[in-house]
Scaffold this motif. Structure first.
Motif, PDB file in Angstrom:
ATOM      1  N   TYR A 103       0.845  -1.192   0.000  1.00 36.95           N
ATOM      2  CA  TYR A 103       0.000   0.000   0.000  1.00 36.95           C
ATOM      3  C   TYR A 103       0.879   1.239   0.000  1.00 36.95           C
ATOM      4  CZ  TYR A 103       0.830  -1.341   4.858  1.00 36.95           C
ATOM      5  OH  TYR A 103       1.427  -1.787   6.017  1.00 36.95           O
ATOM      6  N   LEU A 104       0.502   2.183  -0.856  1.00 39.73           N
ATOM      7  CA  LEU A 104       1.229   3.448  -0.958  1.00 39.73           C
ATOM      8  C   LEU A 104       0.194   4.555  -0.855  1.00 39.73           C
ATOM      9  CD1 LEU A 104       2.712   1.249  -2.951  1.00 39.73           C
ATOM     10  CD2 LEU A 104       4.093   3.215  -3.520  1.00 39.73           C
ATOM     11  N   LEU A 105       0.241   5.257   0.239  1.00 35.29           N
ATOM     12  CA  LEU A 105      -0.812   6.226   0.505  1.00 35.29           C
ATOM     13  C   LEU A 105      -0.207   7.559   0.903  1.00 35.29           C
ATOM     14  CD1 LEU A 105      -3.001   3.829   2.705  1.00 35.29           C
ATOM     15  CD2 LEU A 105      -3.349   4.360   0.286  1.00 35.29           C
ATOM     16  N   ARG A 106      -0.935   8.618   0.560  1.00 33.27           N
ATOM     17  CA  ARG A 106      -0.460   9.953   0.922  1.00 33.27           C
ATOM     18  C   ARG A 106      -1.658  10.871   1.160  1.00 33.27           C
ATOM     19  NH1 ARG A 106       1.507  10.261  -4.760  1.00 33.27           N
ATOM     20  NH2 ARG A 106       3.549  10.035  -3.852  1.00 33.27           N
ATOM     21  N   GLY A 107      -1.370  12.139   1.388  1.00 33.49           N
ATOM     22  CA  GLY A 107      -2.473  13.058   1.667  1.00 33.49           C
ATOM     23  C   GLY A 107      -3.185  12.597   2.926  1.00 33.49           C
ATOM     24  N   SER A 108      -4.523  12.529   2.855  1.00 36.82           N
ATOM     25  CA  SER A 108      -5.230  12.033   4.028  1.00 36.82           C
ATOM     26  C   SER A 108      -5.876  10.688   3.731  1.00 36.82           C
ATOM     27  CB  SER A 108      -6.284  13.049   4.468  1.00 36.82           C
ATOM     28  OG  SER A 108      -7.128  13.326   3.364  1.00 36.82           O
ATOM     29  N   GLN A 109      -5.269   9.938   2.816  1.00 32.26           N
ATOM     30  CA  GLN A 109      -5.821   8.632   2.460  1.00 32.26           C
ATOM     31  C   GLN A 109      -5.811   7.672   3.637  1.00 32.26           C
ATOM     32  OE1 GLN A 109      -3.217   8.015  -1.121  1.00 32.26           O
ATOM     33  NE2 GLN A 109      -5.063   7.022  -1.894  1.00 32.26           N
ATOM     34  N   HIS A 110      -6.781   6.780   3.608  1.00 32.03           N
ATOM     35  CA  HIS A 110      -6.886   5.756   4.638  1.00 32.03           C
ATOM     36  C   HIS A 110      -7.029   4.412   3.928  1.00 32.03           C
ATOM     37  CE1 HIS A 110      -8.488   4.201   8.620  1.00 32.03           C
ATOM     38  NE2 HIS A 110      -8.866   3.259   7.783  1.00 32.03           N
ATOM     39  N   GLY A 111      -6.152   3.485   4.216  1.00 25.20           N
ATOM     40  CA  GLY A 111      -6.213   2.175   3.551  1.00 25.20           C
ATOM     41  C   GLY A 111      -6.144   1.050   4.566  1.00 25.20           C
ATOM     42  N   ASP A 112      -7.128   0.185   4.519  1.00 27.15           N
ATOM     43  CA  ASP A 112      -7.270  -0.874   5.524  1.00 27.15           C
ATOM     44  C   ASP A 112      -7.174  -2.231   4.822  1.00 27.15           C
ATOM     45  OD1 ASP A 112      -8.457  -2.877   7.140  1.00 27.15           O
ATOM     46  OD2 ASP A 112      -9.822  -1.465   8.107  1.00 27.15           O
ATOM     47  N   THR A 113      -6.291  -3.061   5.303  1.00 29.45           N
ATOM     48  CA  THR A 113      -6.237  -4.450   4.832  1.00 29.45           C
ATOM     49  C   THR A 113      -6.510  -5.341   6.029  1.00 29.45           C
ATOM     50  OG1 THR A 113      -4.568  -3.910   3.186  1.00 29.45           O
ATOM     51  CG2 THR A 113      -4.811  -6.229   3.766  1.00 29.45           C
ATOM     52  N   THR A 114      -7.548  -6.109   5.931  1.00 25.94           N
ATOM     53  CA  THR A 114      -7.909  -6.986   7.031  1.00 25.94           C
ATOM     54  C   THR A 114      -8.023  -8.394   6.478  1.00 25.94           C
ATOM     55  OG1 THR A 114      -9.059  -5.245   8.248  1.00 25.94           O
ATOM     56  CG2 THR A 114      -9.731  -7.512   8.706  1.00 25.94           C
ATOM     57  N   SER A 115      -7.354  -9.330   7.102  1.00 26.49           N
ATOM     58  CA  SER A 115      -7.396 -10.678   6.551  1.00 26.49           C
ATOM     59  C   SER A 115      -7.550 -11.705   7.656  1.00 26.49           C
ATOM     60  CB  SER A 115      -6.114 -10.969   5.772  1.00 26.49           C
ATOM     61  OG  SER A 115      -5.023 -10.977   6.658  1.00 26.49           O
ATOM     62  N   ARG A 116      -8.094 -12.812   7.271  1.00 29.61           N
ATOM     63  CA  ARG A 116      -8.251 -13.920   8.199  1.00 29.61           C
ATOM     64  C   ARG A 116      -8.035 -15.196   7.394  1.00 29.61           C
ATOM     65  NH1 ARG A 116     -11.173 -14.942  13.030  1.00 29.61           N
ATOM     66  NH2 ARG A 116     -12.118 -17.002  13.064  1.00 29.61           N
ATOM     67  N   ILE A 117      -7.095 -15.987   7.853  1.00 28.96           N
ATOM     68  CA  ILE A 117      -6.818 -17.256   7.183  1.00 28.96           C
ATOM     69  C   ILE A 117      -7.140 -18.354   8.185  1.00 28.96           C
ATOM     70  CG2 ILE A 117      -5.039 -18.710   6.147  1.00 28.96           C
ATOM     71  CD1 ILE A 117      -3.523 -16.108   5.447  1.00 28.96           C
ATOM     72  N   GLU A 118      -7.998 -19.271   7.804  1.00 34.34           N
ATOM     73  CA  GLU A 118      -8.365 -20.356   8.719  1.00 34.34           C
ATOM     74  C   GLU A 118      -7.792 -21.669   8.215  1.00 34.34           C
ATOM     75  OE1 GLU A 118     -12.583 -20.418   9.372  1.00 34.34           O
ATOM     76  OE2 GLU A 118     -12.611 -18.352  10.150  1.00 34.34           O
ATOM     77  N   HIS A 119      -6.921 -22.241   9.028  1.00 35.26           N
ATOM     78  CA  HIS A 119      -6.395 -23.574   8.728  1.00 35.26           C
ATOM     79  C   HIS A 119      -7.317 -24.578   9.406  1.00 35.26           C
ATOM     80  CE1 HIS A 119      -2.390 -22.123   7.298  1.00 35.26           C
ATOM     81  NE2 HIS A 119      -2.689 -21.101   8.082  1.00 35.26           N
ATOM     82  N   ARG A 120      -8.033 -25.334   8.608  1.00 35.31           N
ATOM     83  CA  ARG A 120      -9.035 -26.215   9.206  1.00 35.31           C
ATOM     84  C   ARG A 120      -8.640 -27.673   9.237  1.00 35.31           C
ATOM     85  NH1 ARG A 120     -14.526 -23.566   6.581  1.00 35.31           N
ATOM     86  NH2 ARG A 120     -14.557 -21.732   7.937  1.00 35.31           N
ATOM     87  N   VAL A 121      -7.656 -28.030   8.422  1.00 31.99           N
ATOM     88  CA  VAL A 121      -7.249 -29.437   8.324  1.00 31.99           C
ATOM     89  C   VAL A 121      -5.721 -29.495   8.382  1.00 31.99           C
ATOM     90  CG1 VAL A 121      -9.266 -30.104   6.954  1.00 31.99           C
ATOM     91  CG2 VAL A 121      -7.174 -29.311   5.811  1.00 31.99           C
ATOM     92  N   PRO A 122      -5.153 -30.683   8.577  1.00 26.14           N
ATOM     93  CA  PRO A 122      -3.690 -30.772   8.669  1.00 26.14           C
ATOM     94  C   PRO A 122      -2.985 -30.406   7.366  1.00 26.14           C
ATOM     95  CG  PRO A 122      -4.741 -32.771   9.532  1.00 26.14           C
ATOM     96  CD  PRO A 122      -5.810 -31.985   8.861  1.00 26.14           C
ATOM     97  N   ASN A 123      -1.707 -30.068   7.503  1.00 27.23           N
ATOM     98  CA  ASN A 123      -0.814 -29.874   6.350  1.00 27.23           C
ATOM     99  C   ASN A 123      -1.243 -28.787   5.373  1.00 27.23           C
ATOM    100  OD1 ASN A 123       1.135 -31.979   6.930  1.00 27.23           O
ATOM    101  ND2 ASN A 123      -0.553 -33.399   6.533  1.00 27.23           N
ATOM    102  N   THR A 124      -1.525 -27.628   5.850  1.00 27.15           N
ATOM    103  CA  THR A 124      -1.801 -26.517   4.943  1.00 27.15           C
ATOM    104  C   THR A 124      -0.789 -25.410   5.193  1.00 27.15           C
ATOM    105  OG1 THR A 124      -3.341 -25.556   6.508  1.00 27.15           O
ATOM    106  CG2 THR A 124      -4.271 -27.003   4.830  1.00 27.15           C
ATOM    107  N   ARG A 125      -0.640 -24.558   4.195  1.00 28.56           N
ATOM    108  CA  ARG A 125       0.381 -23.512   4.288  1.00 28.56           C
ATOM    109  C   ARG A 125      -0.199 -22.144   3.962  1.00 28.56           C
ATOM    110  NH1 ARG A 125       2.490 -27.742   1.858  1.00 28.56           N
ATOM    111  NH2 ARG A 125       2.049 -26.977  -0.238  1.00 28.56           N
ATOM    112  N   ALA A 126       0.254 -21.165   4.702  1.00 29.71           N
ATOM    113  CA  ALA A 126      -0.166 -19.790   4.435  1.00 29.71           C
ATOM    114  C   ALA A 126       1.022 -18.873   4.594  1.00 29.71           C
ATOM    115  CB  ALA A 126      -1.260 -19.372   5.407  1.00 29.71           C
ATOM    116  N   SER A 127       1.164 -17.935   3.666  1.00 27.98           N
ATOM    117  CA  SER A 127       2.173 -16.900   3.875  1.00 27.98           C
ATOM    118  C   SER A 127       1.555 -15.567   3.487  1.00 27.98           C
ATOM    119  CB  SER A 127       3.426 -17.175   3.050  1.00 27.98           C
ATOM    120  OG  SER A 127       3.138 -17.049   1.693  1.00 27.98           O
ATOM    121  N   GLU A 128       1.908 -14.569   4.243  1.00 33.51           N
ATOM    122  CA  GLU A 128       1.308 -13.259   4.018  1.00 33.51           C
ATOM    123  C   GLU A 128       2.383 -12.204   4.225  1.00 33.51           C
ATOM    124  OE1 GLU A 128      -2.241 -12.708   6.297  1.00 33.51           O
ATOM    125  OE2 GLU A 128      -2.644 -10.739   5.425  1.00 33.51           O
TER     126      GLU A 128
END
Ligand code: ATP
Ligand code: MG
Lengths: 255, 459
Positions: B300-325
């Motif tokens: 995100y590249l913001l200036r002035g009075s900009q407002h930028g929101d990133t909201t995330s949720r990753i749910e690992h529900r079973v074995p052997n999964t991968r997430a990178s953020e």
């Protein structure tokens, strides 16, 4: 009138309210090589930073003229454009910026300042490869991020490469010889000697006489507690090597 | 959350939208859809706009941003040409759907080159001609008409006014031989408009696709977008999803993306946030099958009075999964960014590998980042890490560059670009990196221009 490359007169500088340089006088003429030696903490790097325009130093008295211009009135990048180069005692690592990009931007910035045309990517690669070859350095240097993961010696050689690329009128080398093995030291010295010429001057800051065996200086100065306390010919370096700085650091502090 | 206060009014400009517009929306003749819209409108009426007392909205004050704004649905087809939308890469997209202020523009779209097994159409087309395509898909992931989580009220708002969007369906085993562009242009209407795009992407087993979303402001009008995207990846399916948000300066750009991943599937998302007065990109990914992998990256590249929101949720529900953020950002002036990231590892999800990193460069003293990376782990054999840092440009590096002849602007630009490049380089499709870096450079040089103008006017 500009048969002076650098003229420092009565230079006083403070860091955070503490006076480090206490009245430096030094004149270097075109083509000359001067060496500054002195104990740890005497102000050698401070002098090099003040000359290159780093923030955080307050010049309280004195003047510096560089090729007839008031050096202290210039921004750091203008000093580089005018032909001042500082090889850092501790080169800075810049993650994410490839050395080639860094060198290309630097070379083009000073070329622009000097009214020369920018190199395009191709011309620049030719140019820099030739410099690497002259200095006996591997092309691999170019791909890596600036100084990131470089060994101490590689960092110093990268400084010499930058110097060769930027074609300065005055190069200040702050302990470029420290931490180098014998072969690297020779290579650095050869790099400097190859650049020596009637229009180019050097200020070598060093702790070791050995470098001065390869690059024979015109003048040697002793800096102690923010002042130049003695100046002589190459033989002064030999004397210091033998006797140390005892004779200088014992002097009483002037109020 | 039993709080059911009526104290958060719908912003009047939004409330007005809910009255009486439904008749003009696509698919108005479909009883199930009409019913769905009505239900969702009722839900949204009860939930109200998400407000700052809700955990997930603590740092983004949507009611305040909407307070004095008024919106109407887009009706006019504004004259526009794609010349204003520079090509992303030398390679033309395989297909493109273009919407202007939420209205589909066939003359700016192209769908003829699609191979067998790939369906690309608009939601309105699907609703009108082939509603069966949407059955069991529309809202299946978001439960948007019936949900009662006030933090997810934007889903209900979207469902209440569901209008148009992209539908991409790829059959099992099919690789889409080129990228699909979803171009959403805005800012051109005479008065601010509301649009609530709804996009649906479903990839069959082993299918592969690249979707590039381009949101671009072409005019000054500050519209409100409230998009919902539902993405379903069957086993071993793979989707690369690039989202370039360059909305108009005054725009409010809200987007919720819901991804469900079956075993062995891969979802790679990169979101570049440059535009809008206020934006929120919310991602919810569930890893429902083993060996599923998700990469959520962005800048995100913001200036002035900009407002930028990133909201995330990753749910690992079973074995052997991968997430990178990895999200990186640069904030100038009094811009503000929010990064909220949650990695949830359920009890059965052993051998989860989850990593989250957020780094922000603050280019001015008034810029602000609120970072809240979180791990919630109920399994015991996992590898998870998270971190968030914020700082200024390294002054030693800046001086080093200046001592080599770069002026302060060039030196700063080089350092900021290098900082952001680390995020861009996470993109596995190398051909997409350069266009992103170009946008970073354009942002940086715009800063330089502005600085120069300020200097000149001060002189
Ligand atoms: N930012 C600073 N704040 C406080 N003191 C400083 C700062 N920078 C330098 N000094 C002090 O100034 C003095 C001179 O330092 P300088 O680095 O110039 O020495 P030097 O001669 O280069 O030493 P060396 O041979 O070890 O490299 C030292 O006492 C040092 O501690
Ligand atoms: Mg030093």
């Amino acid at each position: 009138m500009t048969d002076s490359m650098l003229k420092i007169e009565n230079l006083h500088a403070e860091v955070e309210g503490k006076e480090i340089l206490k009245g430096i006088d030094l004149e270097i003429r075109p083509g000359e090589v001067h060496a500054i030696m002195g104990p740890n903490g005497s102000g050698k790097s401070t002098l090099s930073y003040v000359l290159s325009g780093r923030e955080g130093y307050e010049i309280t008295r004195g003047s510096v003229s560089f090729k007839g211009k008031d050096l202290l009135a210039l921004e750091p990048e203008e000093r580089a454009g005018e032909g001042l180069f500082l090889a850092f005692q501790y080169p800075v690592e810049i993650p994410g910026v490839p050395n080639t990009t860094f060198l290309r931007e630097a070379v083009n910035a000073v070329r622009e300042y000097r009214g020369e045309e920018r190199y395009d990517a191709l011309k620049f690669m030719k140019f820099v490869r030739a410099k690497l070859k002259e200095l006996g350095m591997a092309d691999e240097f170019l791909k890596r991020a600036v100084n990131v993961g470089f060994s101490g010696g590689e960092k110093k050689r990268n400084e010499v490469l930058q110097m060769a690329c930027l074609d300065p009128s005055l190069a200040v080398l702050d302990e470029t010889d420290s931490g180098l093995d014998i072969d690297a030291l020779k290579a650095v010295a050869e790099g400097v000697n190859a650049l020596r010429g009637p229009e180019r001057s050097f200020l070598l800051i060093t702790h070791y006489q050995r470098l001065l065996g390869y690059i024979v200086p015109d003048r040697v100065h002793v800096l102690s507690r923010g002042r130049i306390v003695e100046t002589g010919g190459p033989e002064l370096a030999e004397k210091l090597e033998a006797e140390g700085y005892a004779a200088y650091v014992g002097e009483p502090e002037a109020a | 959350m039993s709080e059911r206060t009526q104290t958060v009014p719908l912003a009047p400009g939004v409330a007005r939208l809910l009255g009486g517009e439904a008749a003009a929306l696509p698919g108005a003749g479909l009883p199930w859809l009409a019913e769905r819209r009505a239900r969702a409108a009722e839900r949204f009426g009860a939930l109200g706009l998400p407000h700052r007392r809700l955990e997930a909205w603590k740092y983004t004050d949507l009611p305040r941003a909407l307070k004095d704004r008024d919106y109407r649905p887009a009706r006019e087809l504004e004259p526009v040409s794609l010349d204003a939308v520079p090509a992303l890469t030398e390679e033309e997209p395989l297909a493109r759907l273009t919407f202007v202020d939420g209205l589909y523009r066939p003359e700016l779209s192209r769908t003829e080159a699609l191979p067998e097994g790939v369906r690309l159409l608009t939601l309105a087309q699907a609703l009108e001609r082939e509603p069966a395509l949407l059955e069991g898909r529309l809202g299946a992931l978001t439960a948007d008409d019936g949900g009662d989580d006030p933090q997810q009220a934007l889903l209900a708002l979207n469902a209440a006014l569901i209008d148009d969007g992209l539908v991409l369906l790829v059959e099992a085993g099919v690789t889409v031989p080129g990228r699909i562009e979803l171009v959403q242009l805005g800012g051109l209407a005479a008065e601010p408009v509301y649009h609530g795009p709804r996009h649906l992407v479903a990839l069959g087993e082993g299918a592969r696709a690249t979707l590039v979303e381009r949101i671009q402001g072409l005019g000054p009008t500050g519209s409100l977008a409230n998009a919902v995207t539902e993405i379903r990846l069957a086993e071993r399916a793979s989707l690369t999803h690039l989202r370039l948000q360059e909305a108009a300066d005054e725009a409010i750009e809200l987007a919720t993306t819901r991804v469900a991943q079956a075993a062995g599937s891969r979802y790679e998302s990169f979101a570049l946030t440059l535009g809008a007065a206020l934006s929120r990109h919310e991602l919810l990914v569930t890893l429902d099958g083993e060996e599923a992998e998700v990469a959520l990256n962005g800048a995100y590249l913001l200036r002035g009075s900009q407002h930028g929101d990133t909201t995330s949720r990753i749910e690992h529900r079973v074995p052997n999964t991968r997430a990178s953020e990895t999200y990186k950002g640069a904030l100038d002036d009094s811009a503000r960014a929010v990064f909220q990231g949650m990695i949830l590892v359920e009890r059965d999800a052993q051998k989860t590998d989850g990593r989250m990193l957020n780094k922000t460069l603050l280019l001015s003293e008034k810029a602000e980042i609120d970072a809240k990376p979180e791990l919630e782990i109920y399994a015991d054999d996992v590898q998870c890490a998270h971190g968030a840092t914020a700082g200024e440009i390294d002054s030693d590096a800046l001086f080093y560059l200046r001592s080599r002849g770069l002026d302060e602007r060039q030196a700063r630009a080089l350092l900021i670009e290098a900082f952001l490049a680390e995020a861009v380089e996470t993109l596995s499709d190398e051909s997409l990196r350069e266009p992103l870096l170009e946008r970073v450079r354009a942002w940086l040089s715009a800063a330089g221009e502005r600085g120069r103008m300020e200097k000149e006017s001060a002189a």
